[in-house]
Write an enzyme that holds these catalytic residues in place. Sequence first.
Site, PDB file in Angstrom:
ATOM      1  N   HIS A   1       0.863  11.865  -3.345  1.00  0.00           N
ATOM      2  CA  HIS A   1       1.477  12.315  -1.806  1.00  0.00           C
ATOM      3  C   HIS A   1       3.021  12.880  -2.357  1.00  0.00           C
ATOM      4  CE1 HIS A   1      -1.143  10.476   1.344  1.00  0.00           C
ATOM      5  NE2 HIS A   1      -1.651  11.740   1.104  1.00  0.00           N
TER       6      HIS A   1
ATOM      7  N   HIS B   1       1.072   7.166  -6.032  1.00  0.00           N
ATOM      8  CA  HIS B   1      -0.028   8.256  -5.561  1.00  0.00           C
ATOM      9  C   HIS B   1       0.533   9.577  -5.540  1.00  0.00           C
ATOM     10  CE1 HIS B   1       2.220   7.207  -1.771  1.00  0.00           C
ATOM     11  NE2 HIS B   1       1.481   8.034  -0.994  1.00  0.00           N
TER      12      HIS B   1
ATOM     13  N   ASP C   1       2.088   3.298  -0.765  1.00  0.00           N
ATOM     14  CA  ASP C   1       2.161   3.556   0.532  1.00  0.00           C
ATOM     15  C   ASP C   1       0.427   2.673   0.888  1.00  0.00           C
ATOM     16  OD1 ASP C   1       4.020   5.065   0.489  1.00  0.00           O
ATOM     17  OD2 ASP C   1       2.972   6.837   1.437  1.00  0.00           O
TER      18      ASP C   1
ATOM     19  N   ASP D   1       5.998  13.089  -1.343  1.00  0.00           N
ATOM     20  CA  ASP D   1       7.095  12.338  -1.113  1.00  0.00           C
ATOM     21  C   ASP D   1       7.283  11.105  -2.220  1.00  0.00           C
ATOM     22  OD1 ASP D   1       4.981  11.305   0.101  1.00  0.00           O
ATOM     23  OD2 ASP D   1       6.588  10.020   1.611  1.00  0.00           O
ATOM     24  N   HIS D   2       6.074  10.972  -2.867  1.00  0.00           N
ATOM     25  CA  HIS D   2       6.296  10.118  -4.007  1.00  0.00           C
ATOM     26  C   HIS D   2       6.217  10.712  -5.340  1.00  0.00           C
ATOM     27  CE1 HIS D   2       5.528   6.434  -1.393  1.00  0.00           C
ATOM     28  NE2 HIS D   2       5.254   7.529  -0.693  1.00  0.00           N
TER      29      HIS D   2
ATOM     30  N   HIS E   1      -4.886   3.653   1.025  1.00  0.00           N
ATOM     31  CA  HIS E   1      -4.217   4.732   1.615  1.00  0.00           C
ATOM     32  C   HIS E   1      -5.150   5.756   1.878  1.00  0.00           C
ATOM     33  CE1 HIS E   1      -0.643   6.727   3.107  1.00  0.00           C
ATOM     34  NE2 HIS E   1      -0.561   7.200   2.052  1.00  0.00           N
TER      35      HIS E   1
ATOM     36  N   HIS F   1       9.966   2.580   3.276  1.00  0.00           N
ATOM     37  CA  HIS F   1       9.407   3.884   3.740  1.00  0.00           C
ATOM     38  C   HIS F   1       9.015   4.055   5.238  1.00  0.00           C
ATOM     39  CE1 HIS F   1       5.431   6.379   3.754  1.00  0.00           C
ATOM     40  NE2 HIS F   1       6.054   6.931   2.363  1.00  0.00           N
TER      41      HIS F   1
END
Lengths: 303, 303
Positions: free
Chosen positions: A62, A60, A210, A64-65, A140, A268
């Site tokens: 976000h 996804h 996530d 941090d990914h 998510h 995570h």
Amino acid sequence: MKLTILGCYSATPRTITNPTSQIIEINNQMFLIDCGEGTQVQLRKHKIKFSRINHIFISHLHGDHFYGLVGLISTFMLLNRQNDLHVYGPKGIKEVILLQLRLSNSFTGYGLYFHELTSKESQVVYEDDKVKVSTIPLQHRVYTNGFLFQEKPGDRKLNLGAVFNYEIDKCYYQKIKNGSDITLDDGRIIPNEKLTFDPTPTQSYAFCSDTKYDESIIPLIENVDVLYHESTFLEQDKDKTTHTMHATAIEAATIAKKANVGTLVLGHYSTRYGNIKLFKEEAKTVFENVLLGDDGKVFEFNK
Amino acid sequence: MKLTILGCYSATPRTITNPTSQIIEINNQMFLIDCGEGTQVQLRKHKIKFSRINHIFISHLHGDHFYGLVGLISTFMLLNRQNDLHVYGPKGIKEVILLQLRLSNSFTGYGLYFHELTSKESQVVYEDDKVKVSTIPLQHRVYTNGFLFQEKPGDRKLNLGAVFNYEIDKCYYQKIKNGSDITLDDGRIIPNEKLTFDPTPTQSYAFCSDTKYDESIIPLIENVDVLYHESTFLEQDKDKTTHTMHATAIEAATIAKKANVGTLVLGHYSTRYGNIKLFKEEAKTVFENVLLGDDGKVFEFNK
């Protein structure tokens, strides 16, 4: 099957922890899953050859990914990569990467292919003769997919003693390995199971991050050998899961148990906790076979 | 004036080196210049308080100078930053940052202001009562600016012995510090220089990266106290400067000499070299006062 955790902490990169990224090696193929900021440095630290990475799966959008993806693509470019690179991720990923390359007046000398995902149903996104990769739609805050990596069974193994015994010509070996019975010159039919052993057992890996606790993924991940399931929170912060759409360690373990997986790998983690061992302790109250993911850990799985 | 080098190597981040980013502290104000991938981790390593960073200057949109910006902006968001953040950089920077925030369905809770630059002439981009920041148009493969940070002179310093001697009332002190002469009750005029000392000398810092050798910047950086000038190549690779539009250490030193700067700080080294000391050696053949920038180095400059 080998899992290398490059980063498995949520939210912001820190001096001691990295955002999500991991390498799964399955049937001698290497796949990069997620690519948080700093992933290219983590790859270097683990001496993973950049040229072996040909497929990158992004769960996804976000930060941090995926904030490390554009840097990795640029570095491949600077290193004069020649091989095609395939990126699988949510719609929008192509626009954001190409915009950044365009702003820097840069163009890859290698083929860069985006496979943008929009479906809310599981779909096969990659397949060759050794491995199949399917999406696992997750719940998510933004459109998110987990990924299921399934090794394909190889040929059946020749029972050399038996084929010698029946004096079967070599030219039939591949046919036998493919599962065929054999008719001898005297008319006898030898069933395949007398001429072969079972192939090496296949392995499977499911990456689920996530996501909130969501039992609807269970049919997709049932009986997988290894499940990586996010566990952002400990039980004491369970109230935070609703708003953030993350899961607790106990919820991850509950999914693992209900899906009858072989091994659960946790990750995570929220950076609010001092000691991640508590995640394992809590998960083990529900499901026995738990591994604590951590940056730099390498897990080998054999059947 | 204090310069903290967070990263000063060109191209790709590695386990041991970081792409460009630095903090200049001048007159108690802190400014972040460039923001390559991993800058937020470098800031944490150096224990620089995120809340002190309110102005970020981006020289150009090559990845090694700004791929860490979106992550830093996101981290500020996750940490519930309240202060406004101002970003100065080439046109396009707003689109690429906002696209990434939009794709992750994220919105900053703080004011995020972009000051997009397009001019090829030097312009003042920031000014308050203590510091002025101007662009230094540079010649590189994409639109690029260096930045000139000039401390503003403070008040003149009161000569307390003299003001007591003339029995001057306190209500005139600020007027005197501002430079005014004073007329006493008996009609005598006391010139300001008898009542004050010179203010603390001001300092200036010029950041010039990335750029080819370009004498047209000299009038803009003449007599600065400290010049950071890129030196991507050693003399042996001077032929590479034309195509890449970078400079050698000797070229950096030549600019420093011709602009009569106080100190030259080298950086933006190509990662092809094993030993960066050679950059200093080569530069010193032209200009004496050379400092070798390196990741993690902190330089204090006083007049």
